[in-house]
Each structure stands twice: as C-alpha cells, then as structure tokens.
Design a protein around this motif. Structure first.
Motif, PDB file in Angstrom:
ATOM      1  N   SER A 226      80.414 -14.561  91.757  1.00  0.00           N
ATOM      2  CA  SER A 226      79.895 -15.792  91.778  1.00  0.00           C
ATOM      3  C   SER A 226      80.896 -16.853  92.558  1.00  0.00           C
ATOM      4  O   SER A 226      82.065 -16.730  92.406  1.00  0.00           O
ATOM      5  CB  SER A 226      79.621 -16.389  90.339  1.00  0.00           C
ATOM      6  OG  SER A 226      79.439 -17.670  90.369  1.00  0.00           O
ATOM      7  N   CYS A 253      65.784 -16.944  90.901  1.00  0.00           N
ATOM      8  CA  CYS A 253      65.216 -16.125  90.092  1.00  0.00           C
ATOM      9  C   CYS A 253      65.671 -16.241  88.551  1.00  0.00           C
ATOM     10  O   CYS A 253      64.681 -15.893  87.675  1.00  0.00           O
ATOM     11  CB  CYS A 253      65.472 -14.398  90.374  1.00  0.00           C
ATOM     12  SG  CYS A 253      65.099 -14.279  92.031  1.00  0.00           S
ATOM     13  N   ASP A 298      67.706 -15.802  95.164  1.00  0.00           N
ATOM     14  CA  ASP A 298      69.072 -15.905  94.627  1.00  0.00           C
ATOM     15  C   ASP A 298      69.211 -15.117  92.955  1.00  0.00           C
ATOM     16  O   ASP A 298      68.197 -15.662  92.497  1.00  0.00           O
ATOM     17  CB  ASP A 298      69.547 -17.170  94.466  1.00  0.00           C
ATOM     18  CG  ASP A 298      71.042 -17.234  94.157  1.00  0.00           C
ATOM     19  OD1 ASP A 298      71.658 -16.325  94.284  1.00  0.00           O
ATOM     20  OD2 ASP A 298      71.419 -18.449  93.893  1.00  0.00           O
ATOM     21  N   GLU A 299      69.983 -14.706  92.483  1.00  0.00           N
ATOM     22  CA  GLU A 299      70.223 -14.233  91.277  1.00  0.00           C
ATOM     23  C   GLU A 299      68.906 -13.292  90.912  1.00  0.00           C
ATOM     24  O   GLU A 299      68.279 -13.409  89.989  1.00  0.00           O
ATOM     25  CB  GLU A 299      70.301 -15.384  90.069  1.00  0.00           C
ATOM     26  CG  GLU A 299      71.375 -16.160  90.329  1.00  0.00           C
ATOM     27  CD  GLU A 299      71.733 -17.065  89.325  1.00  0.00           C
ATOM     28  OE1 GLU A 299      71.814 -16.661  88.049  1.00  0.00           O
ATOM     29  OE2 GLU A 299      71.654 -18.446  89.525  1.00  0.00           O
ATOM     30  N   ALA A 301      69.016 -10.048  90.159  1.00  0.00           N
ATOM     31  CA  ALA A 301      69.179  -9.210  88.984  1.00  0.00           C
ATOM     32  C   ALA A 301      68.453  -9.834  87.677  1.00  0.00           C
ATOM     33  O   ALA A 301      68.357  -8.911  86.750  1.00  0.00           O
ATOM     34  CB  ALA A 301      70.349  -8.967  88.670  1.00  0.00           C
ATOM     35  N   GLU A 302      68.256 -10.961  87.922  1.00  0.00           N
ATOM     36  CA  GLU A 302      67.755 -11.753  86.412  1.00  0.00           C
ATOM     37  C   GLU A 302      66.228 -11.581  86.201  1.00  0.00           C
ATOM     38  O   GLU A 302      65.692 -11.983  85.513  1.00  0.00           O
ATOM     39  CB  GLU A 302      68.022 -13.178  86.444  1.00  0.00           C
ATOM     40  CG  GLU A 302      69.600 -13.531  86.515  1.00  0.00           C
ATOM     41  CD  GLU A 302      70.385 -12.789  85.428  1.00  0.00           C
ATOM     42  OE1 GLU A 302      69.892 -12.809  84.410  1.00  0.00           O
ATOM     43  OE2 GLU A 302      71.391 -12.405  85.751  1.00  0.00           O
ATOM     44  N   SER A 338      68.172 -11.299  99.370  1.00  0.00           N
ATOM     45  CA  SER A 338      68.517 -11.435  97.910  1.00  0.00           C
ATOM     46  C   SER A 338      69.775 -11.407  97.745  1.00  0.00           C
ATOM     47  O   SER A 338      70.614 -11.205  98.685  1.00  0.00           O
ATOM     48  CB  SER A 338      67.996 -10.154  97.584  1.00  0.00           C
ATOM     49  OG  SER A 338      66.590  -9.837  97.677  1.00  0.00           O
ATOM     50  N   THR A 340      72.922 -11.312  94.515  1.00  0.00           N
ATOM     51  CA  THR A 340      73.278 -11.149  92.858  1.00  0.00           C
ATOM     52  C   THR A 340      74.907 -10.924  92.942  1.00  0.00           C
ATOM     53  O   THR A 340      75.609 -10.321  93.820  1.00  0.00           O
ATOM     54  CB  THR A 340      72.633  -9.859  92.389  1.00  0.00           C
ATOM     55  OG1 THR A 340      72.858  -9.768  90.942  1.00  0.00           O
ATOM     56  CG2 THR A 340      72.880  -8.520  93.054  1.00  0.00           C
ATOM     57  N   ASN A 341      75.460 -11.445  91.598  1.00  0.00           N
ATOM     58  CA  ASN A 341      76.790 -11.030  91.376  1.00  0.00           C
ATOM     59  C   ASN A 341      76.850  -9.617  90.360  1.00  0.00           C
ATOM     60  O   ASN A 341      77.923  -9.339  90.077  1.00  0.00           O
ATOM     61  CB  ASN A 341      77.508 -12.129  90.837  1.00  0.00           C
ATOM     62  CG  ASN A 341      76.726 -12.492  89.423  1.00  0.00           C
ATOM     63  OD1 ASN A 341      75.902 -11.883  88.920  1.00  0.00           O
ATOM     64  ND2 ASN A 341      77.326 -13.758  89.074  1.00  0.00           N
ATOM     65  N   HIS A 342      75.780  -9.103  90.190  1.00  0.00           N
ATOM     66  CA  HIS A 342      75.443  -7.954  89.412  1.00  0.00           C
ATOM     67  C   HIS A 342      76.015  -6.815  90.124  1.00  0.00           C
ATOM     68  O   HIS A 342      75.907  -6.850  91.465  1.00  0.00           O
ATOM     69  CB  HIS A 342      74.101  -7.661  88.785  1.00  0.00           C
ATOM     70  CG  HIS A 342      73.826  -8.571  87.647  1.00  0.00           C
ATOM     71  ND1 HIS A 342      73.173  -8.162  86.601  1.00  0.00           N
ATOM     72  CD2 HIS A 342      74.135 -10.080  87.605  1.00  0.00           C
ATOM     73  CE1 HIS A 342      73.126  -9.195  85.676  1.00  0.00           C
ATOM     74  NE2 HIS A 342      73.648 -10.220  86.049  1.00  0.00           N
ATOM     75  N   LEU A 344      73.887  -3.777  91.095  1.00  0.00           N
ATOM     76  CA  LEU A 344      72.445  -3.605  90.884  1.00  0.00           C
ATOM     77  C   LEU A 344      72.329  -2.073  90.515  1.00  0.00           C
ATOM     78  O   LEU A 344      71.430  -1.651  90.029  1.00  0.00           O
ATOM     79  CB  LEU A 344      71.730  -3.896  92.173  1.00  0.00           C
ATOM     80  CG  LEU A 344      71.128  -5.373  91.907  1.00  0.00           C
ATOM     81  CD1 LEU A 344      70.295  -5.583  93.310  1.00  0.00           C
ATOM     82  CD2 LEU A 344      70.409  -5.532  90.523  1.00  0.00           C
TER      83      LEU A 344
END
Length: 521
Positions: A226, A253, A298-299, A301-302, A338, A340-342, A344
């Motif tokens: 992040s 997202c 954005d985000e 993964a959510e 896309s 994410t900070n996950h 994936l």
C-alpha cells in the motif's frame, strides 16, 4: 448460415479479409463453367466443372453469403489486381452489401513486412475506435503471412473486433462453417517479473511499460505494498498511450464490493431505472465510461468470490450488458489495469480468488518496489523521487511555489534510514508537513530535526490509533467506518478542507470523497 441479425445499418458488422487463391479459383471456375470466360492455356487452377452452392464457394463467400454487412472490404495483393476487379460481382451473387476491393502494394504475399505495412495503411484509413467493435475479420483467405498479420493487427494494434475462420463443409461440426478464433495474448511465465524474489528498479519497470503499455489487449496487474504508487503507475501507462483525462476510469473494488451483488454489477456494467430495489435512474457503468480508454480496477483482490465470475465474463467476451437491458455493449479498446497489495497467487491457492480471472488480469505483472528497498538499493533514484515530490508540492499551494526548498545532509540521512511503512504516500505527507513547517518558521532549508519531527508525528498518529495484533472489534463494519472517517477528517484538516488535495493525499477519486462527505452531513 446467418451470422448476425441487426436492424439499423449502423449496427451491422464490417467484414474484412484478404482475397485468397481458393476464392479466386472458385470465382474463375464458375465464370468458365457459365461461359463468361475461357480457360487460360497455361492455367494450373482447378476451373471446371464448378457447382455454385452455399458453403462451397470459397472462404469469403462461406462467410458473406446470406449475411448482412454495412461494408465488405477485400484486400488483394498486386498478383490479384486483375481478377480482384471481378471479385465484387462474385460476392454480390450471395450478398447485396456494399463491397470494396482494395488493391494493396504487396508484391510478395509471403513477406510479413510487406503485409504488415499494407494492413497498417488500411487500418489507418478505414478503422476508427468508434466502429472497432463492429469489425469481423476472416482469417482463412490468404497466405500464412496474411493470416498471421491480420490476426495481430486486428487484436493488438487495432483491437476491438472479432476474428473468425471458415472451414469446408466436410470439416464442419454441427453444421458450423464459421468459427470464432479466441487466442488470448498472454505472456510466457518466464517473462513475468518474479514477484517473490525480485524487486525491480524503476528502469526495469520503465522497460516493461514501454514494451507492453501500447498494446491494449494485454491486461496489466500492478502489485506492491500500500502506498507504493500503483494508481500513479496506472495513470502513467494510460497517458503514455495517448489516453485522455476523461477516459481514465477508477473502480475502487473494495468500495464497490461493500454493496450487494446488484450494486456491484450496476457500478461496473450499468443498470436501467427500476431494474432492482434502489435503482432510481439509468446508470452508465464504469466499463462503458472507459470506452477507448482505461479502467483501473484498484484493490481488485477485494472482489467477493461470488462476483468474480461476472467480471471474468466481461473480460472474456469483451462485451457487457446493463442490468435490466437486453442490449449488448461491445467494449471498444478498453485497457484493463488492476492493482492489489495482496499476494493474488496465494489467494488463488486458498480459494479466495478465481484462477481463470487471475490469469486474465495478470497477462503482464509488474511489482512496484517499496520505498525502503529503493532507499537501500538505489539512493540516486530515491533522491530523484524526493526532489520530484518537492516540485509537485509547489503546484498545490502558491506559498510553497515561491520557495526553493533544500534538504541538509542529516535530513537526507534521516529519510534514507527510515523504514517507510506507508511508502511513497507517507513520504509525500512527511515532505508536505516539513515544507509547510519550514515555510512558517522562515526557512527554505529542511534539516534532520524537521524531518524527524514529522516522522514522529506521523508515527504517533499511526501507532496511537492502531489496534493491537489480537484486537477484534465487537462490530467490524462500524469500526471500519469509524477508521475511514477519522483518516478522511485528518486529511481534510491537513489540507485546509481542500477536497481535491485531500483526495489526492488519500489516493482516492475526488468525486468519491465529495459523495462521502455529502452523505455524512
């Protein structure tokens, strides 16, 4: 075989293909059989006898017979200059649509370079982004070079249309002679950046962006902690490829997924008034707003697992349908980025994220380095980053614009040695607070004490309000809402209630912030 049914001419497809040897053979065989021409003495073509019937008249007419088009474009090499002029009459025996024969400069139909240049000239003259979704390309006629380059140009350089192949009746399955060609342009795994062990520097990221950014058919996934600047990187890709301000569309997202499934679909794909409870007016979805531009998920993964299939279908088919509508909307050159900070891949393994959706989004994966690694491995780039942020801050306030701020050695040491849990976003906050502090104390020089003071302030705010590792709130939704409100209020306080600056500081859309504040009144 009827391919498309449409009412208005503006809705009809536009057909494009090369003229191939099989099509010329069928045409000449028919003309000789009917006595319109005589068989050339040195002809090696199979010309007689010929029986004209549906599905047996060559690849082009297999596609065009009994189908309606607003325009038929047939490209011919110089070899077919003479017979090409007769092809228009041949096509009209099975189709009344407007037909245009385009004689190209191709002398060697096996030359990829000649074919590429001819196609580029054709697309530059006849193709438009507005009509992109109406194009259908028949890949069967022509040489392998013609087939390959038409596929490449129609799906990469001038994407938006659909590609098909035609097969002889004897090879048709279920009586289908027209088959769509779907071959996703995904990259080999060894071309992906190694997100587990590699932290690429800015020049490596620049090379990836330079190579793949111009190709809209390649979906890009931005990874990183992040605050590392994923939104800025997405905008950089968008603008580098000629994007405009009004067609870079941000879809947060996490916010979209907070509502029910209908709201999620409505935000992304649109909805008709009254199509579900709470839908009081027609709504244009974010994907449609991004036509000929970029949608930034954005985000990503959510997105709940239950809603991921809806997004996957849109990416696969390159078309959407609003809730309550039966009209299909083709996505014209919509780039999908896309972030994410996950991890994936871990989410995929744990069943939290669909594997097929992951590979759709991650055709090209870019991991943005965190700030502490940049400071440790590339001091020069870190210093340039700080100077860039200082210059950007001048644009936000006229008072800052009149001062040339400089950092002392101990200030640089302080910045370099810090761990930066908030990454670039935190660095920006610290520099903003430090410049304002220096200005109000009559200084243009920022020393280590000023930097340390504001690093301490940021840490105090963060650590003092963060729950312990084993903290579990009684009401999670209420607690999250309170944290969101507190952070937004802090941003507004720091920017003097300037919603534009606050939104930029928070990394969110200004309209989203304005809507949130309006609800809270």
């Amino acid at each position: 075989m009827r391919l498309v049914i449409a009412k208005a001419e503006s809705d009809l497809p536009i057909y494009v293909s090369w003229i191939g040897t099989t099509d010329i053979n069928c045409m000449e065989s028919c003309r000789v059989t009917e006595g319109l021409d005589t068989l050339p003495e040195n002809s090696s073509r199979l010309t007689i006898p010929f029986k004209e019937e549906p599905g047996q008249n060559g690849p082009i007419r297999t596609f065009t017979d009994n189908n309606k088009f607003s325009q038929i474009y047939l490209l011919a090499s110089k070899e077919y200059y003479s017979p090409g002029s007769q092809m228009k009459d041949w096509i009209k025996r099975g189709n009344n649509s407007k037909c245009q024969i385009i004689i190209t400069t191709v002398e060697d139909p096996t030359s990829y370079d000649e074919v590429y240049k001819a196609l580029d000239k054709f697309f530059s003259k006849y193709w438009t982004a507005e009509t992109a979704s109406r194009y259908v390309f028949n890949l069967t006629p022509g040489t392998p070079a013609m087939q390959a380059m038409l596929f490449y140009m129609s799906q990469i350089r001038y994407s938006g249309g659909k590609t098909f192949r035609t097969v002889p009746r004897k090879f048709a399955k279920n009586n289908k002679q027209i088959l769509e060609v779907n071959a996703p342009f995904s990259l080999k795994p060894d071309l992906y950046l190694n997100t587990q062990t590699q932290c690429p520097q800015s020049d490596e990221i620049e090379k990836v962006i330079e190579l793949y950014a111009p190709v809209k058919a390649i979906n890009i996934l931005l990874l990183g902690e992040s605050g590392v600047g994923k939104s800025s990187a997405a905008q950089k890709i968008h603008y580098r490829c000629g994007g405009k301000k009004d067609n870079f569309i941000i879809a947060n997202c996490a916010e979209l997924a907070a509502g029910d499934a209908n709201m999620f679909r409505a935000e992304l794909f649109g909805a008709k008034k009254g199509s579900f409870t709470g839908c009081t007016e027609d709504k244009t979805g974010l994907f449609e707003q991004a036509q000929n531009g970029t949608i930034f998920l954005d985000e990503v993964a959510e997105i709940p697992l239950s809603s991921q299939s809806v997004l996957l279908r849109a990416l696969q088919d390159k078309e959407i349908m609003s809730i309550g509508s039966k009209k299909v909307v083709r996505l014209n050159n919509v780039r999908v980025i896309s972030a994410t900070n996950h991890n994936l891949l871990e989410d995929v393994k744990n069943g939290k994220f669909r594997e097929d959706l992951y590979y759709r989004l991650a055709m090209c994966s870019i991991t943005l380095p965190n700030l502490r690694e940049i400071a440790f491995t590339n001091r020069e780039y870190f210093q340039e980053l700080v100077k860039t942020i200082l210059n950007d801050l001048k644009k936000e306030d006229t008072k800052l614009n009149d001062t040339e701020f400089k950092l002392t050695k101990d200030a640089w040491d302080c910045l370099m040695s810090y761990q930066w849990p908030g990454n670039i976003r935190q660095l920006r906050h610290v520099l903003l607070l430090s410049t304002v502090y220096a200005l109000n104390t009559g200084k243009s020089e920022i020393d280590g004490k000023i930097i340390s003071l504001h690093l301490s302030n940021v840490n105090t705010v963060s650590s003092g309000t963060s729950p312990a590792d084993d903290f579990i709130p009684n009401d999670l939704n209420q607690w999250l809402a309170e944290q969101k409100d507190r952070i937004i209020r802090n941003a507004l306080r720091l920017t003097g209630d300037n919603t534009s600056k606050a939104a930029k500081m928070l990394g969110m859309n200004e309209q989203t912030l304005y809507s949130y504040l309006k609800k809270c009144k």
